[in-house]
Motif scaffolding. Structure first.
Motif, PDB file in Angstrom:
ATOM      1  N   MET A   1       0.820  -1.202   0.000  1.00  0.00           N
ATOM      2  CA  MET A   1       0.000   0.000   0.000  1.00  0.00           C
ATOM      3  C   MET A   1       0.858   1.258   0.000  1.00  0.00           C
ATOM      4  N   GLY A   2       0.301   2.345  -0.518  1.00  0.00           N
ATOM      5  CA  GLY A   2       0.959   3.632  -0.420  1.00  0.00           C
ATOM      6  C   GLY A   2       0.787   4.201   0.976  1.00  0.00           C
ATOM      7  N   ILE A   3       1.570   5.240   1.290  1.00  0.00           N
ATOM      8  CA  ILE A   3       1.532   5.880   2.592  1.00  0.00           C
ATOM      9  C   ILE A   3       1.000   7.300   2.442  1.00  0.00           C
ATOM     10  N   LEU A   4      -0.002   7.633   3.260  1.00  0.00           N
ATOM     11  CA  LEU A   4      -0.470   9.010   3.411  1.00  0.00           C
ATOM     12  C   LEU A   4      -0.050   9.476   4.794  1.00  0.00           C
ATOM     13  N   THR A   5       0.719  10.552   4.871  1.00  0.00           N
ATOM     14  CA  THR A   5       1.167  10.990   6.184  1.00  0.00           C
ATOM     15  C   THR A   5       1.297  12.505   6.241  1.00  0.00           C
ATOM     16  N   GLY A   6       0.885  13.044   7.382  1.00  0.00           N
ATOM     17  CA  GLY A   6       1.058  14.472   7.620  1.00  0.00           C
ATOM     18  C   GLY A   6       2.172  14.755   8.595  1.00  0.00           C
TER      19      GLY A   6
END
Length: 283
Positions: A169-174
């Motif tokens: 999976m891709g990573i979404l991060t703030g």
């Protein structure tokens, strides 16, 4: 590096907020943005007015033709995995394969209570739901070829990043402090690494200031996409449009190959993980 836009679909009236969101997506496509993302919120949490992001993105899909459409994020633990897979597949077919399905454990304890879930178990329940979602995507009608390879996990913790990488999976991060974990993700992820860094343009801040911060951001060298969101989320649509226009004016980061030296160092720290088959949890 790709540039995307993220909105929390906030405002004083849902109907207007939804229409404004479609307007923003059309503008983003016309300006050359690679992706457009919407956040899910239940019961007006954080002023968000969108509990059903796939429904709104279906309207966006009909008004656009090329821009990728993302959820940032659907709270997987509060969804029926098969229902989510079917709805996502319909949207993906409708949009011509443009859906980027981002999921996460969720931070709203009230929503967990409303759905009858134990908020303290959300991470484990999210992992179980994601594995079920991946399995369903391989067998449902309509078929959505490639959607299983366009799943994203919202996380910035070592365990979360490692688990997402093992699932391909891709990573979404703030989180800027996720950079060390992203290095290991690049070294060990199953499939092609994808990292979308979410960064906020604060109230009254000039867009150039965000770009200046981004140039020295620790996560920048590991990111394949920058997702910008404007705060406050309930700002008038004209404010969001001004951000969209301003951010495409300066030169963007060129497409860069994987950062070789840091990647080699990360590779030396451990073996690459094999993909986790659909329906099985990472260990």
């Amino acid at each position: 590096m790709r540039l995307g836009y993220l909105t929390h679909v906030a405002g004083s009236a849902p109907a207007q907020a939804y229409r404004d969101t479609v307007t923003l997506a059309v503008a983003a496509e016309e300006l050359g943005y690679s992706s457009f993302w919407v956040a899910q919120h239940h019961d007006g949490h954080l002023d968000g007015l969108l509990p059903s992001p796939l429904v709104l993105l279906a309207a966006v899909a009909q008004a656009t033709s090329t821009i990728r459409l993302g959820t940032a994020v659907v709270v997987a633990a509060l969804e029926d995995p098969r229902r989510l897979a079917e709805d996502a597949a319909v949207l993906d077919v409708l949009s011509g394969g443009r859906l980027e399905l981002g999921v996460g454990a969720g931070a709203d304890a009230t929503a967990s209570e409303t759905f009858g879930r134990d908020h303290s178990l959300r991470h484990d329940e999210c992992a179980t739901a994601v594995d079920a979602l991946r399995a369903h995507l391989a067998e449902i009608v309509p078929a959505a070829p490639g959607l299983g390879g366009r799943l994203w996990q919202a996380t910035g913790t070592p365990d979360g990043v490692a688990a997402a990488g093992a699932r391909g999976m891709g990573i979404l991060t703030g989180r800027a402090d996720a950079a060390p974990h992203l290095a290991r993700y690049w070294a060990r992820a199953a499939g092609e690494p994808r990292v979308a860094a979410v960064r906020v343009l604060g109230p009254g801040e000039r867009p150039g200031a965000l770009l200046e911060r981004w140039r020295t951001d620790p996560a920048r060298e590991w990111s394949t996409e920058l997702l910008v969101q404007t705060q406050p989320a309930h700002a008038p649509v004209e404010t969001h449009l001004a951000t969209l226009r301003a951010l495409v004016a300066p030169p963007r980061d060129p497409d860069r190959p994987a950062p070789v030296a840091p990647l080699v160092a990360a590779l030396r720290s451990g073996p690459r993980r094999a993909p986790v088959p659909s329906g099985r949890a990472a260990t």
